[in-house]
Design an enzyme around this catalytic site. Structure first.
Site, PDB file in Angstrom:
ATOM      1  N   ILE A 194      91.089  36.675   0.446  1.00 35.03           N
ATOM      2  CA  ILE A 194      91.349  35.504  -0.382  1.00 35.03           C
ATOM      3  C   ILE A 194      91.894  36.031  -1.707  1.00 35.03           C
ATOM      4  O   ILE A 194      91.202  36.729  -2.441  1.00 35.03           O
ATOM      5  CB  ILE A 194      90.097  34.609  -0.546  1.00 35.03           C
ATOM      6  CG1 ILE A 194      90.427  33.389  -1.394  1.00 35.03           C
ATOM      7  CG2 ILE A 194      88.889  35.379  -1.053  1.00 35.03           C
ATOM      8  CD1 ILE A 194      89.365  32.287  -1.341  1.00 35.03           C
ATOM      9  N   GLU A 195      93.149  35.723  -1.983  1.00 36.22           N
ATOM     10  CA  GLU A 195      93.870  36.422  -3.051  1.00 36.22           C
ATOM     11  C   GLU A 195      94.286  35.498  -4.187  1.00 36.22           C
ATOM     12  O   GLU A 195      94.882  34.438  -3.971  1.00 36.22           O
ATOM     13  CB  GLU A 195      95.105  37.112  -2.457  1.00 36.22           C
ATOM     14  CG  GLU A 195      95.842  37.996  -3.440  1.00 36.22           C
ATOM     15  CD  GLU A 195      96.827  38.942  -2.767  1.00 36.22           C
ATOM     16  OE1 GLU A 195      97.559  39.635  -3.500  1.00 36.22           O
ATOM     17  OE2 GLU A 195      96.871  38.992  -1.518  1.00 36.22           O
ATOM     18  N   VAL A 196      93.961  35.921  -5.404  1.00 40.11           N
ATOM     19  CA  VAL A 196      94.364  35.276  -6.659  1.00 40.11           C
ATOM     20  C   VAL A 196      94.058  33.778  -6.638  1.00 40.11           C
ATOM     21  O   VAL A 196      94.946  32.932  -6.774  1.00 40.11           O
ATOM     22  CB  VAL A 196      95.856  35.544  -6.982  1.00 40.11           C
ATOM     23  CG1 VAL A 196      96.125  35.199  -8.441  1.00 40.11           C
ATOM     24  CG2 VAL A 196      96.223  36.990  -6.737  1.00 40.11           C
ATOM     25  N   MET A 209      96.995  33.226  -2.390  1.00 43.06           N
ATOM     26  CA  MET A 209      98.346  33.755  -2.578  1.00 43.06           C
ATOM     27  C   MET A 209      98.607  34.799  -1.493  1.00 43.06           C
ATOM     28  O   MET A 209      97.981  35.858  -1.477  1.00 43.06           O
ATOM     29  CB  MET A 209      98.510  34.397  -3.958  1.00 43.06           C
ATOM     30  CG  MET A 209      99.958  34.741  -4.263  1.00 43.06           C
ATOM     31  SD  MET A 209     100.140  36.008  -5.539  1.00 43.06           S
ATOM     32  CE  MET A 209      99.767  37.482  -4.603  1.00 43.06           C
TER      33      MET A 209
END
Length: 271
Positions: A159-161, A118
């Site tokens: 590296i998100e959600v 995200m």
């Protein structure tokens, strides 16, 4: 722990050895606190790099300057901003722009931190502020993004959600240093915003955040104290209790009398 300032080589050597810790900070005070707390890395706005106390406050922290998406348009603009950040003391730059721009920065040996999962500046493509990688197709897209960043020359990425299991599988298959923001402990490290950790605001806190202090309540208390102090000052002025004798400069009575006499003579001469 590495007491000297970390390098890209250090970070790569630590991959798979222990969890790295990264904070987003926007003040020299937060940077100093991160240094003293033993944090590994910080992400900062470029403006903080020029703060006169910044590098003295955080001499050993690996610093990523955030080249915010939309602030720059061309590879030339990104390159100029990256070189300026490096000269100011940044160890790497964050870039969520195209692979062409990431590749251009990497060609100049500028360490680049990308972004997958995200990406707040690009949420319209993934349906808003919500987790990605929850389907096979979406998870494979994240994997492709990681491999493309790796091939373009990036050294790390947020590296998100992303589901923890997906992020862990990807992390084990890439040389990129993957910093998790809501993507679990299977990554190379954990990344949080200082304002969330400190509880500095009254807005939305993301699910992956954890608040360790309540600065917002302290700010409210200080604001109430500020208002009270200003009101007390105004009241003292109105009552005539400020200024008191201790707040003013005393003068010998004979000097004052002589001064008044000369003032009177001066007034008489001016008529």
């Amino acid at each position: 722990m590495i007491s000297r300032k970390m390098t890209v080589a250090d970070l790569r050597a630590l991959k798979g050895k222990r969890q790295l810790v990264m904070l987003r900070v926007e003040t020299a005070e937060d940077a100093a606190a991160a240094e003293q707390a033993g944090i590994d890395m910080i992400s900062v706005p470029p403006s903080l790099l020029t703060h006169p106390d910044f590098r003295d406050a955080a001499p050993s922290l690996f610093c990523v300057a955030s080249l915010s998406y939309g602030m720059y348009a061309t590879a030339k603009e990104y390159l100029r901003a990256a070189f300026e950040a490096r000269r100011a003391g940044a160890d790497a730059v964050y870039c969520a722009a195209s692979l062409r721009i990431v590749r251009r920065l990497a060609e100049e040996r500028i360490p680049v931190c990308g972004h997958v999962g995200m990406i707040p500046s690009q949420i319209t493509w993934t349906g808003g502020f919500k987790a990605v990688g929850k389907t096979v197709e979406s998870a494979m897209e994240i994997w492709r993004n990681v491999t493309e960043l790796e091939m373009a020359g990036a050294v790390m990425a947020e590296i998100e959600v992303v589901p923890e299991s997906v992020a862990a599988e990807i992390c084990s298959r890439t040389s990129l240093i993957l910093m998790s923001m809501g993507a679990g402990a299977g990554c190379d490290g954990q990344y949080m915003f200082a304002v969330d950790i400190l509880g500095s605001h009254k807005g939305h806190y993301p699910r992956h955040s954890k608040t360790y202090r309540n600065f917002a309540a302290e700010y409210d208390r200080l604001q109430s104290e500020r208002i009270g102090a200003f009101r007390d000052f105004a009241d003292d002025v109105a009552r005539g209790t400020y200024p008191a004798p201790g707040h003013v400069v005393p003068l010998d009575g004979e000097i004052l009398a002589e001064f008044v006499r000369k003032l009177s003579e001066s007034n008489g001469n001016s008529r």
